[in-house]
Motif scaffolding. Structure first.
Motif, PDB file in Angstrom:
ATOM      1  N   VAL A  38      -6.528  11.108   1.088  1.00 20.07           N
ATOM      2  CA  VAL A  38      -7.317  10.238   2.296  1.00 20.07           C
ATOM      3  C   VAL A  38      -6.984   8.816   1.836  1.00 20.07           C
ATOM      4  O   VAL A  38      -6.534   8.127   2.638  1.00 20.07           O
ATOM      5  CB  VAL A  38      -8.590  10.574   2.219  1.00 20.07           C
ATOM      6  N   TYR A  48      -7.246   1.068   4.321  1.00 15.72           N
ATOM      7  CA  TYR A  48      -7.961   0.979   2.927  1.00 15.72           C
ATOM      8  C   TYR A  48      -8.013  -0.487   2.490  1.00 15.72           C
ATOM      9  O   TYR A  48      -9.027  -0.803   1.747  1.00 15.72           O
ATOM     10  CB  TYR A  48      -7.395   2.019   2.087  1.00 15.72           C
ATOM     11  N   THR A  64     -10.570   8.206  -4.050  1.00 17.44           N
ATOM     12  CA  THR A  64      -9.723   7.547  -2.851  1.00 17.44           C
ATOM     13  C   THR A  64      -9.042   6.356  -3.436  1.00 17.44           C
ATOM     14  O   THR A  64      -8.049   5.929  -2.941  1.00 17.44           O
ATOM     15  CB  THR A  64     -10.496   7.237  -1.483  1.00 17.44           C
TER      16      THR A  64
END
Length: 118
Positions: A38, A48, A64
């Protein structure tokens, strides 16, 4: 305010991981892989980075964040040339990898696993 965002974002990421463990019945290793992927996918779409800017360590410390650091370094160095990609992978994530190995060795030396004999 940045501590609040770090707590909320990091807590939300950990909540998602816990839901994967409980509701989806994933094993811890499967959950680790899913969370790293992810982070990789979100960084691939440049999403992100916004979480990192908003939450700082709240976004980089969970699993993550490890996927993010691997891909982010590769993407930065890949822009300089195709053969630089491998350098970029380890440039950002090297600290995480080194400390993971060191703490694993320390835990193996100091603690006895369950069910072992001898």
């Amino acid at each position: 305010m940045e501590f609040l965002w770090a707590f909320l974002v990091g807590g939300a990421i950990c909540l998602i991981g816990q839901v994967l463990l409980d509701a989806a019945k994933l094993t811890p290793v499967q959950m680790l892989v899913v969370m790293a992927i992810v982070g990789i996918v979100l960084d691939g779409f440049h999403l992100y980075e916004h979480l990192v800017e908003l939450a700082g360590a709240g976004a980089t410390v969970p699993l993550t964040g490890f996927g993010y650091s691997l891909v982010h370094g590769a993407m930065e160095e890949g822009a300089k040339g195709l053969f630089k990609i491998t350098d970029g992978v380890f440039e950002i994530a090297s600290t995480t990898i080194v400390f993971s190995i060191l703490f694993s060795v320390a835990a193996a030396l100091f603690f006895k696993p369950r069910g072992s004999t001898g």
